[in-house]
Design a protein around this motif. Structure first.
Motif, PDB file in Angstrom:
ATOM      1  N   ALA A 312      57.074  58.143  63.787  1.00  0.00           N
ATOM      2  CA  ALA A 312      56.156  58.900  62.939  1.00  0.00           C
ATOM      3  C   ALA A 312      54.761  58.799  63.526  1.00  0.00           C
ATOM      4  O   ALA A 312      54.465  57.879  64.305  1.00  0.00           O
ATOM      5  CB  ALA A 312      56.170  58.382  61.500  1.00  0.00           C
ATOM      6  N   SER A 313      53.894  59.732  63.147  1.00  0.00           N
ATOM      7  CA  SER A 313      52.506  59.722  63.608  1.00  0.00           C
ATOM      8  C   SER A 313      51.599  60.062  62.438  1.00  0.00           C
ATOM      9  O   SER A 313      51.923  60.950  61.629  1.00  0.00           O
ATOM     10  CB  SER A 313      52.285  60.744  64.733  1.00  0.00           C
ATOM     11  N   ILE A 314      50.463  59.351  62.343  1.00  0.00           N
ATOM     12  CA  ILE A 314      49.484  59.621  61.301  1.00  0.00           C
ATOM     13  C   ILE A 314      48.162  59.965  61.976  1.00  0.00           C
ATOM     14  O   ILE A 314      47.824  59.391  63.023  1.00  0.00           O
ATOM     15  CB  ILE A 314      49.325  58.414  60.352  1.00  0.00           C
ATOM     16  N   TYR A 315      47.432  60.922  61.410  1.00  0.00           N
ATOM     17  CA  TYR A 315      46.181  61.380  62.005  1.00  0.00           C
ATOM     18  C   TYR A 315      45.078  61.360  60.947  1.00  0.00           C
ATOM     19  O   TYR A 315      45.318  61.696  59.779  1.00  0.00           O
ATOM     20  CB  TYR A 315      46.332  62.794  62.575  1.00  0.00           C
ATOM     21  N   THR A 316      43.889  60.948  61.363  1.00  0.00           N
ATOM     22  CA  THR A 316      42.737  60.890  60.465  1.00  0.00           C
ATOM     23  C   THR A 316      41.553  61.601  61.092  1.00  0.00           C
ATOM     24  O   THR A 316      41.547  61.861  62.305  1.00  0.00           O
ATOM     25  CB  THR A 316      42.358  59.434  60.165  1.00  0.00           C
ATOM     26  N   LEU A 317      40.539  61.903  60.266  1.00  0.00           N
ATOM     27  CA  LEU A 317      39.382  62.634  60.775  1.00  0.00           C
ATOM     28  C   LEU A 317      38.567  61.808  61.760  1.00  0.00           C
ATOM     29  O   LEU A 317      38.048  62.321  62.741  1.00  0.00           O
ATOM     30  CB  LEU A 317      38.495  63.074  59.604  1.00  0.00           C
ATOM     31  N   ASP A 318      38.420  60.506  61.499  1.00  0.00           N
ATOM     32  CA  ASP A 318      37.636  59.666  62.402  1.00  0.00           C
ATOM     33  C   ASP A 318      38.112  58.224  62.283  1.00  0.00           C
ATOM     34  O   ASP A 318      38.919  57.873  61.428  1.00  0.00           O
ATOM     35  CB  ASP A 318      36.139  59.757  62.093  1.00  0.00           C
ATOM     36  N   GLY A 319      37.596  57.383  63.169  1.00  0.00           N
ATOM     37  CA  GLY A 319      37.946  55.971  63.154  1.00  0.00           C
ATOM     38  C   GLY A 319      39.345  55.724  63.700  1.00  0.00           C
ATOM     39  O   GLY A 319      40.079  56.645  64.069  1.00  0.00           O
ATOM     40  N   PHE A 320      39.692  54.421  63.770  1.00  0.00           N
ATOM     41  CA  PHE A 320      41.003  54.023  64.245  1.00  0.00           C
ATOM     42  C   PHE A 320      41.883  53.715  63.037  1.00  0.00           C
ATOM     43  O   PHE A 320      41.624  52.757  62.312  1.00  0.00           O
ATOM     44  CB  PHE A 320      40.911  52.787  65.156  1.00  0.00           C
ATOM     45  N   PRO A 321      42.925  54.497  62.772  1.00  0.00           N
ATOM     46  CA  PRO A 321      43.808  54.181  61.649  1.00  0.00           C
ATOM     47  C   PRO A 321      44.410  52.788  61.809  1.00  0.00           C
ATOM     48  O   PRO A 321      44.686  52.355  62.935  1.00  0.00           O
ATOM     49  CB  PRO A 321      44.896  55.266  61.740  1.00  0.00           C
ATOM     50  N   ASN A 322      44.596  52.100  60.691  1.00  0.00           N
ATOM     51  CA  ASN A 322      45.197  50.773  60.732  1.00  0.00           C
ATOM     52  C   ASN A 322      46.105  50.629  59.519  1.00  0.00           C
ATOM     53  O   ASN A 322      45.693  50.148  58.477  1.00  0.00           O
ATOM     54  CB  ASN A 322      44.111  49.691  60.738  1.00  0.00           C
ATOM     55  N   PHE A 323      47.350  51.087  59.672  1.00  0.00           N
ATOM     56  CA  PHE A 323      48.329  51.026  58.596  1.00  0.00           C
ATOM     57  C   PHE A 323      49.479  50.124  59.033  1.00  0.00           C
ATOM     58  O   PHE A 323      50.502  50.602  59.537  1.00  0.00           O
ATOM     59  CB  PHE A 323      48.857  52.422  58.264  1.00  0.00           C
ATOM     60  N   PRO A 324      49.336  48.807  58.873  1.00  0.00           N
ATOM     61  CA  PRO A 324      50.363  47.889  59.381  1.00  0.00           C
ATOM     62  C   PRO A 324      51.681  47.946  58.633  1.00  0.00           C
ATOM     63  O   PRO A 324      52.722  47.611  59.180  1.00  0.00           O
ATOM     64  CB  PRO A 324      49.704  46.513  59.223  1.00  0.00           C
ATOM     65  N   ASP A 325      51.667  48.351  57.373  1.00  0.00           N
ATOM     66  CA  ASP A 325      52.895  48.387  56.575  1.00  0.00           C
ATOM     67  C   ASP A 325      53.119  49.791  56.030  1.00  0.00           C
ATOM     68  O   ASP A 325      52.519  50.201  55.044  1.00  0.00           O
ATOM     69  CB  ASP A 325      52.809  47.400  55.405  1.00  0.00           C
ATOM     70  N   VAL A 326      53.981  50.543  56.690  1.00  0.00           N
ATOM     71  CA  VAL A 326      54.323  51.899  56.269  1.00  0.00           C
ATOM     72  C   VAL A 326      55.840  51.961  56.128  1.00  0.00           C
ATOM     73  O   VAL A 326      56.574  51.410  56.963  1.00  0.00           O
ATOM     74  CB  VAL A 326      53.820  52.940  57.282  1.00  0.00           C
ATOM     75  N   TYR A 327      56.313  52.629  55.089  1.00  0.00           N
ATOM     76  CA  TYR A 327      57.745  52.680  54.837  1.00  0.00           C
ATOM     77  C   TYR A 327      58.188  54.106  54.551  1.00  0.00           C
ATOM     78  O   TYR A 327      57.476  54.876  53.896  1.00  0.00           O
ATOM     79  CB  TYR A 327      58.126  51.799  53.634  1.00  0.00           C
TER      80      TYR A 327
END
Length: 375
Positions: A312-327
């Motif tokens: 899977a891939s997640i995208y945000t407008l800015d910054g570095f995403p940090n989602f350590p726990d995704v289900y």
């Protein structure tokens, strides 16, 4: 954490990956502009009992692989997915697609035999399994050098850092990320190991762009951990200079020669589903306050979440995403972990710990509790 422990934990990070981390490309673009390789030295406790239990799974190499990763049995639908999508190139214990071995997929150079065993892709990332057989007097499943860590060495081709290691049908290499993981093959022999290659190209170089990929190996390298030398360094010592690194993690050329394989991914399930039609607010963890008593979170907007069978891939407008726990939460209430794998400014990529049946997903659960329903 002692300095040397930190260095040990980070010893496989490519220095260019660290340099690239500070760059800020536009969202949906990964920053590294060459194939970044990371050695993953993973110790798998092997015994005949474990081998027998794994063999009972049947259905090919990846049944055992994903059952080990998720530490739970696979469902019938997951097994069916693997039976349909995992390519078996050489007969393996419990294989669901037995076939006569293809001579071109089993090659011997300098006394070392490599065979293309299996491969699978969801269109965005891929796993490729190479079986390695050394001469009978060589130990691959442990390290027997005095003063070295006794775990199995990290194995990889000598050209793993070069662009000619992997190319598409037109001879063009992808850009992205690759890791190497030696794994026990459960045959009870010390001179054999499996090598799992995890490949995650940039979007424009995804595996859906080419059905047949060429693997080119030049020499076989083993990398060890010199624990005796570690004891000579100060506890707080951290350094990435080449001389220290070479002494801490010495490399040995096990075999000279070239091995070439063709990996055909035609027929794989390469669907992907976008879960977001407009930006969704979410919170990401970015650190602690100086007192250390309270975590610090940052509000961001998620602009895209793309789900596939294995990633899977997640995208945000800015910054570095940090989602350590995704289900990935399934309709029956069970969930599959999506482990963070790579990232850059505005993008984070995940690898599923077991296959995700897209038609059975109810929603995605982010770290902060945000739910993204399937469309």
């Amino acid at each position: 954490m002692k300095g040397i422990d930190l260095l040990k934990a980070m010893n496989n990070l490519d220095s260019e990956l660290i340099q690239e981390a500070g760059k800020s490309p536009a969202p949906r673009k990964r920053s590294p502009r060459r194939l970044i390789t990371v050695l993953v030295a993973v110790t798998v406790v092997a015994s005949l009992a474990i081998g027998a239990a794994a063999a009972e799974l049947g259905g090919g190499w990846f049944r055992r692989f994903f059952a080990d990763k998720s530490q739970s049995p696979l469902s019938d639908s997951q097994i069916a997915y693997l039976d349909e999508n995992a390519k078996t190139f050489a007969p393996t214990q419990g294989a669901s697609q037995p076939s006569a071995p293809d001579a071109s997929q089993r090659q011997t150079q300098d006394g070392y035999t490599m065979e293309l065993k299996s491969a699978i892709t969801d269109g965005h990332m891929a796993y490729v399994v190479i079986g390695i057989t050394a001469p009978e007097d060589v130990v691959l499943n442990a390290t027997t050098i005095e003063g070295y860590n006794s775990e199995k060495p990290s194995l990889r081709p000598g050209n793993s850092d070069e662009l000619n290691f992997l190319t598409d049908e037109n001879g063009v290499p992808p850009l992205g990320f690759t890791s190497w993981e030696p794994r026990e093959d459960y045959d009870g022999l010390a001179n054999t190991q499996d090598l799992v290659i995890k490949i995650l190209p940039d979007e424009q170089d995804s595996f859906g762009a080419s059905m047949v990929w060429n693997l080119h190996f030049e020499d076989l390298i083993a990398q060890y951990i010199n624990e005796a030398y570690q004891t000579e360094l100060p506890d707080n010592y951290i350094s990435f200079d080449e001389e220290t690194y070479a002494k801490l993690y010495p490399k040995v050329t096990l075999a000279k020669g070239t091995w070439d394989f063709k990996v055909d991914f035609s027929g794989n399930d390469m669907r992907e589903i976008e879960l977001i039609s407009q930006p969704v607010p979410a919170s990401i963890y970015i650190g602690w306050w100086e007192s250390g008593e309270e975590k610090v979170y940052q509000e961001i907007e998620v602009t895209s979440f793309v789900l596939r069978s294995l990633s899977a891939s997640i995208y945000t407008l800015d910054g570095f995403p940090n989602f350590p726990d995704v289900y990935a939460v399934m309709k029956d209430g069970s969930r599959i972990t999506l482990a963070s794998n790579t990232g850059s400014s505005g993008e984070e990529n995940f690898c599923a710990e077991s296959p995700i049946l897209l038609d059975e997903v109810d929603h995605i659960l982010l770290t902060d509790g945000t739910e993204l329903p399937m469309p």
